[in-house]
Design a protein around this motif. Sequence first.
Motif, mmCIF file in Angstrom:
data_model
loop_
_atom_site.group_PDB
_atom_site.id
_atom_site.type_symbol
_atom_site.label_atom_id
_atom_site.label_comp_id
_atom_site.label_asym_id
_atom_site.label_seq_id
_atom_site.Cartn_x
_atom_site.Cartn_y
_atom_site.Cartn_z
ATOM 1 N N ARG A 164 9.629 47.574 15.041
ATOM 2 C CA ARG A 164 9.398 46.198 15.510
ATOM 3 C C ARG A 164 9.408 45.215 14.332
ATOM 4 N NH1 ARG A 164 6.125 43.750 19.837
ATOM 5 N NH2 ARG A 164 6.799 41.586 19.839
ATOM 6 N N LEU A 165 8.812 45.623 13.234
ATOM 7 C CA LEU A 165 8.782 44.744 12.061
ATOM 8 C C LEU A 165 10.200 44.525 11.522
ATOM 9 C CD1 LEU A 165 5.628 45.896 10.024
ATOM 10 C CD2 LEU A 165 5.770 44.323 11.950
ATOM 11 N N TYR A 183 12.148 42.252 13.796
ATOM 12 C CA TYR A 183 11.688 40.864 13.653
ATOM 13 C C TYR A 183 12.410 40.162 12.506
ATOM 14 C CZ TYR A 183 8.522 37.046 12.317
ATOM 15 O OH TYR A 183 8.004 35.825 11.962
ATOM 16 N N LEU A 184 12.655 40.907 11.437
ATOM 17 C CA LEU A 184 13.266 40.296 10.263
ATOM 18 C C LEU A 184 14.782 40.208 10.353
ATOM 19 C CD1 LEU A 184 11.345 41.737 7.196
ATOM 20 C CD2 LEU A 184 11.160 39.468 8.209
ATOM 21 N N TYR A 188 1.677 43.685 12.853
ATOM 22 C CA TYR A 188 2.417 43.965 14.094
ATOM 23 C C TYR A 188 1.959 42.997 15.200
ATOM 24 C CZ TYR A 188 3.940 46.625 18.234
ATOM 25 O OH TYR A 188 4.512 47.008 19.433
ATOM 26 N N GLU A 229 0.609 40.130 14.824
ATOM 27 C CA GLU A 229 1.015 38.761 14.490
ATOM 28 C C GLU A 229 2.515 38.563 14.785
ATOM 29 O OE1 GLU A 229 -0.557 36.126 13.867
ATOM 30 O OE2 GLU A 229 0.909 34.781 12.937
ATOM 31 N N VAL A 230 3.319 39.580 14.522
ATOM 32 C CA VAL A 230 4.744 39.503 14.885
ATOM 33 C C VAL A 230 4.873 39.295 16.388
ATOM 34 C CG1 VAL A 230 6.840 40.910 15.151
ATOM 35 C CG2 VAL A 230 5.685 40.795 12.946
ATOM 36 N N ASP A 231 4.097 40.057 17.135
ATOM 37 C CA ASP A 231 4.149 39.925 18.598
ATOM 38 C C ASP A 231 3.728 38.519 19.025
ATOM 39 O OD1 ASP A 231 4.275 41.503 21.305
ATOM 40 O OD2 ASP A 231 2.459 40.276 21.393
ATOM 41 N N ARG A 242 3.963 35.721 17.320
ATOM 42 C CA ARG A 242 5.003 34.745 16.967
ATOM 43 C C ARG A 242 6.214 34.873 17.885
ATOM 44 N NH1 ARG A 242 4.825 33.241 10.638
ATOM 45 N NH2 ARG A 242 2.582 33.452 10.344
ATOM 46 N N GLU A 243 6.609 36.098 18.170
ATOM 47 C CA GLU A 243 7.785 36.280 19.037
ATOM 48 C C GLU A 243 7.486 35.822 20.463
ATOM 49 O OE1 GLU A 243 10.428 39.779 16.969
ATOM 50 O OE2 GLU A 243 9.042 40.385 18.552
ATOM 51 N N ALA A 267 7.568 36.693 6.217
ATOM 52 C CA ALA A 267 8.684 37.634 6.060
ATOM 53 C C ALA A 267 8.472 38.500 4.823
ATOM 54 C CB ALA A 267 9.998 36.865 5.956
ATOM 55 N N VAL A 271 5.941 41.172 5.658
ATOM 56 C CA VAL A 271 6.513 42.193 6.535
ATOM 57 C C VAL A 271 7.419 43.138 5.749
ATOM 58 C CG1 VAL A 271 8.085 42.577 8.475
ATOM 59 C CG2 VAL A 271 6.343 40.787 8.625
#
Length: 447
Positions: free
Chosen positions: A251-252, A255-256, A308, A310-312, A314-315, A365, A368
């Motif tokens: 997932r990370l 994301y990038l 993880y 936080e990525v979720d 933001r997405e 980024a 991550v």
Amino acid sequence: MYFRDFLKIFLRILIVLDIIVDLPVTCTKCLCCICCPWAEPRWASVNRGVLICDECCSVHRSLGRHSSQVRHLTHTPWPPTQLQMVQMLYNNGANSIWEHSLLDPASVMSGKRKAIPQDKVHPNKTEFIKAKYQMLAFVHRMPCRDDDSFTAKDLSKQLHSSVRTGNLETCLRLLSLGAQANFFHPEKGNTPLHVAAKAGQVSQVELLTVYGADPGAPDSNGKTPIDYARQAGHHDLADRLVEIQYELTDRLAFYLCGRKPDHKNGQHFIIPQMADSFILHQTCHLLSLFNKLQLSNHLFEELAMDVYDEVDRRETDAVWLATQNHSTLVTETTVVPFLPVNPEYSSTRNQGRQKLARFNAHEFATLVIDILSDAKRRQQGSSVTSPKENVELILKSVSSRHGSEGQDNDQPDYDSVASDEDTDPDAPTGKGNRTKVLIHASHEYIL
Ligand SMILES: [Zn+2]
């Protein structure tokens, strides 16, 4: 007007008049938000097995992923078998698990009722959804017994034997009552996931892993659920279990750079390189900081899990904004500005998690990419074992190192939010992804 449309309107009138308290959940042709049966659901709560509307989704998101893991039905990429699992639960009445006591006509007489479309998001729908998913106020409780651990063990044994069948809602019910997805059966010598994988029960596998089951856990013979799926000829299922095992780092990476590793060909990590995005300007990598602090595997796992989440956030925010028509809904409920408090974590950790929202895209980024690099390094054996610092200090160090790169000093300090949430720390279903990531991470970094 078609009969189906007429039926939908008729049902909604009955609901508004409080004549009935629930839609027939097996009605697949007239999908309605399960929390306030009116609006069209465009989101799903994966760990609850329900479909929800935009308004209810905004409340679900504010509760945090430990309570509800939301995905947009069309704008979020879904593993097909996970979507199939959620649809199956929805169609088979998973909502009756979360609203069990509301199905009793006596509850209507006592004034308990579902939210209705005319209710305001705040406070009416919010209170209802909090009671339903955070406090589990309407879930059927087991009769009290003296020994709670025995009850949990009992439930877990029931789960262990149920997952070989296709009865998904029974398993969700057991999990909602406290059955452990990673329960190691002392007589059988394996976990529910071993049983489901061997039996080729794809949806059961999806459900168990949402609740934290570990695809890499060994049984008493040293074999994992992946091994059993493969041995039984369920190759697609085995491949899916490998994907789940690497969910955090995949997932990370996605994301990038929008790509995931090719696990089938033995590639388990992608570390985005300079050409992958704007991060080519970044030279101040945190990898050296991790090394310098000798971050223990446990603390590294916590940091990775928080990133993880936080990525979720933001997405999902991006999907949320892209799918709203920028009418009153957006201004009323807005996005989720930082990770909601998880009562299972310390206030220090919650504060650290919330500070991740302060990182601009460039800084985030960088974090991550360094976590990906360190995850790969740790899996390859050069693990660090002596904990020196906590995650909060790491984040502080990171913030100060990047302080001159656009840190917005006017942003509010979220520390006070982290300790005053009126949540129920005993709610058993609040650990879905957290546990999964933890288990996943433990397997990756410690074993
Ligand atoms: Zn709704």
